[in-house]
Motif scaffolding. Sequence first.
Motif, PDB file in Angstrom:
ATOM      1  N   PRO A 185       0.808  -1.232   0.000  1.00  0.00           N
ATOM      2  CA  PRO A 185       0.000   0.000   0.000  1.00  0.00           C
ATOM      3  C   PRO A 185       0.832   1.268   0.000  1.00  0.00           C
ATOM      4  O   PRO A 185       0.465   2.254  -0.640  1.00  0.00           O
ATOM      5  CB  PRO A 185      -0.826  -0.130   1.285  1.00  0.00           C
ATOM      6  CG  PRO A 185      -0.889  -1.594   1.555  1.00  0.00           C
ATOM      7  CD  PRO A 185       0.422  -2.146   1.085  1.00  0.00           C
ATOM      8  N   SER A 190       2.052   1.906  -3.514  1.00  0.00           N
ATOM      9  CA  SER A 190       0.956   2.254  -4.421  1.00  0.00           C
ATOM     10  C   SER A 190       0.520   3.702  -4.219  1.00  0.00           C
ATOM     11  O   SER A 190       0.143   4.387  -5.172  1.00  0.00           O
ATOM     12  CB  SER A 190      -0.234   1.312  -4.207  1.00  0.00           C
ATOM     13  OG  SER A 190      -0.794   1.483  -2.917  1.00  0.00           O
ATOM     14  N   LYS A 191       0.570   4.195  -2.981  1.00  0.00           N
ATOM     15  CA  LYS A 191       0.236   5.600  -2.722  1.00  0.00           C
ATOM     16  C   LYS A 191       1.266   6.518  -3.366  1.00  0.00           C
ATOM     17  O   LYS A 191       0.915   7.577  -3.925  1.00  0.00           O
ATOM     18  CB  LYS A 191       0.164   5.852  -1.224  1.00  0.00           C
ATOM     19  CG  LYS A 191      -1.036   5.210  -0.547  1.00  0.00           C
ATOM     20  CD  LYS A 191      -1.054   5.505   0.947  1.00  0.00           C
ATOM     21  CE  LYS A 191      -2.255   4.846   1.619  1.00  0.00           C
ATOM     22  NZ  LYS A 191      -2.267   5.096   3.080  1.00  0.00           N
ATOM     23  N   PHE A 205       0.533   9.244  -6.341  1.00  0.00           N
ATOM     24  CA  PHE A 205       0.941  10.646  -6.215  1.00  0.00           C
ATOM     25  C   PHE A 205       1.791  11.073  -7.410  1.00  0.00           C
ATOM     26  O   PHE A 205       1.613  12.179  -7.952  1.00  0.00           O
ATOM     27  CB  PHE A 205       1.724  10.850  -4.914  1.00  0.00           C
ATOM     28  CG  PHE A 205       2.330  12.225  -4.786  1.00  0.00           C
ATOM     29  CD1 PHE A 205       1.572  13.287  -4.336  1.00  0.00           C
ATOM     30  CD2 PHE A 205       3.661  12.455  -5.143  1.00  0.00           C
ATOM     31  CE1 PHE A 205       2.123  14.558  -4.229  1.00  0.00           C
ATOM     32  CE2 PHE A 205       4.216  13.720  -5.039  1.00  0.00           C
ATOM     33  CZ  PHE A 205       3.453  14.769  -4.581  1.00  0.00           C
ATOM     34  N   THR A 247      -9.911   7.461  -2.604  1.00  0.00           N
ATOM     35  CA  THR A 247      -9.659   6.032  -2.501  1.00  0.00           C
ATOM     36  C   THR A 247     -10.986   5.274  -2.538  1.00  0.00           C
ATOM     37  O   THR A 247     -12.062   5.867  -2.574  1.00  0.00           O
ATOM     38  CB  THR A 247      -8.928   5.701  -1.177  1.00  0.00           C
ATOM     39  OG1 THR A 247      -9.735   6.163  -0.068  1.00  0.00           O
ATOM     40  CG2 THR A 247      -7.566   6.375  -1.115  1.00  0.00           C
ATOM     41  N   ARG A 297     -12.590   6.199  -5.981  1.00  0.00           N
ATOM     42  CA  ARG A 297     -11.531   6.048  -6.988  1.00  0.00           C
ATOM     43  C   ARG A 297     -11.993   5.159  -8.134  1.00  0.00           C
ATOM     44  O   ARG A 297     -11.646   5.415  -9.290  1.00  0.00           O
ATOM     45  CB  ARG A 297     -10.267   5.478  -6.348  1.00  0.00           C
ATOM     46  CG  ARG A 297      -9.167   5.177  -7.361  1.00  0.00           C
ATOM     47  CD  ARG A 297      -7.871   4.767  -6.721  1.00  0.00           C
ATOM     48  NE  ARG A 297      -7.164   5.923  -6.203  1.00  0.00           N
ATOM     49  CZ  ARG A 297      -5.955   5.873  -5.628  1.00  0.00           C
ATOM     50  NH1 ARG A 297      -5.342   4.701  -5.497  1.00  0.00           N
ATOM     51  NH2 ARG A 297      -5.376   6.959  -5.191  1.00  0.00           N
ATOM     52  N   ALA A 339      -3.592   4.400 -11.295  1.00  0.00           N
ATOM     53  CA  ALA A 339      -3.352   4.189  -9.869  1.00  0.00           C
ATOM     54  C   ALA A 339      -3.974   2.877  -9.411  1.00  0.00           C
ATOM     55  O   ALA A 339      -3.377   2.131  -8.624  1.00  0.00           O
ATOM     56  CB  ALA A 339      -3.913   5.357  -9.067  1.00  0.00           C
ATOM     57  N   GLU A 354      -2.043  -0.578  -7.922  1.00  0.00           N
ATOM     58  CA  GLU A 354      -2.339  -1.236  -6.649  1.00  0.00           C
ATOM     59  C   GLU A 354      -2.996  -2.585  -6.840  1.00  0.00           C
ATOM     60  O   GLU A 354      -3.249  -3.308  -5.874  1.00  0.00           O
ATOM     61  CB  GLU A 354      -3.222  -0.339  -5.779  1.00  0.00           C
ATOM     62  CG  GLU A 354      -4.596  -0.091  -6.325  1.00  0.00           C
ATOM     63  CD  GLU A 354      -5.399   0.906  -5.488  1.00  0.00           C
ATOM     64  OE1 GLU A 354      -6.623   1.036  -5.726  1.00  0.00           O
ATOM     65  OE2 GLU A 354      -4.800   1.553  -4.608  1.00  0.00           O
TER      66      GLU A 354
END
Length: 390
Positions: A169, A172-173, A177, A315, A319, A335, A339
């Motif tokens: 996680p 993936s953030k 970004f 999220t 998302r 994104a 993930e």
Amino acid sequence: MSRSSGVWRIVAGREIVVKLRDRNFVISTVVTIVAIVASLAISGFLSSRPDRVEVAVLGADASVVLDAANGLTEGDDVSFSARVVADRAAVEHLVREDEVDVGLVPAEPDGWQLIGRNAENDNATTYLTAAVRQLTLERNAAAAGISLAELGRGATVTYDLLEPGAIDPGLSKIVAFVFAFLFYMASVLFGLSIAQSVVEEKQNRIVEILASAMPLRQLLIGKVAGNTVLAFIQLVLFVGAGLTGLAVTDRGAQLGQIAGAAGWFVVFFVVGFLALASLWAVAGALATRSEDLQSTSTPLTMFIMIVLFIGIFVTGTARVVASYVPITSIVAMPARLAEGTAAWWEPFVALALMGVATYGIVVLAEKIYRRSLMQTQGRLTMRQALALED
């Protein structure tokens, strides 16, 4: 076919050449690429360096604890080294003067005590505590006349990953970004370039000469195409630099999934930027002077910022929805791919929706651009431009 139907290629070529001759553009691109590779390479180097924890120890048994801890850290880039001292006061002195990371002393009646200066050392807490427990279990098992394996029977814990292919996680953030930031940077950088070029040609009356030599539609297509090609090349370079830097970090095993998401990001951006570039050209056409550009481009700038925030902060279900909405899908769908929460078919559906929306936006933008470009009486709104006759 009209003799002027291919003039857009000349306009596009001119846009590309002018930009490539801009020293600031070239230098900023090179510096950004170097910064991306260097930052990831340095991060990978620092994360791969072993963490050497120096421990001030009191008593012979403490060295045994450190040896056991070093046996537990295999593969974790952590090691412990001992500095034997005579008494507890010496241990506390070394810790207080930052000459060692932590102290280890016997504690009554039969335990151990870690001594730190102002914060706990996580590695010392984790591995030295585990080593003490292991040695204690071995001693107690021997006293009871059983083996350590028999004493620990039934205490095995395994870890089963339900989605072993997904990246963690935290990474993936970071990827989400980066996608959002690259979208914002490229959209504003190349979009403003288009708008400024349009308003300068309009303010200097150069557009009147161009209009006599080519259809205004060809002029718009050339500007959009040229800047889209430049944005595509720059994004590919940035993404390539990022993947190169990532390859030297400890996240290299997840490179394939991130590279796939990055490839989709470039594709989504190119299709979406065709719409955004057309709207930036409209912002320039609605203005009469350079001073008007801030006003005519504000709605578009705000929209791009909203997409940026969606890419960074949205999220879950929001998302998923955003990944199908044209323009926001530029950052939301890649994104989700990064993930591992998007099925293989989803980006194709989202890209098709983006294509349809882009076509509609470009057609509308071309009409507004063509009707407002030759108007020099003052700043126009989109409604006023649409009310004008061709």
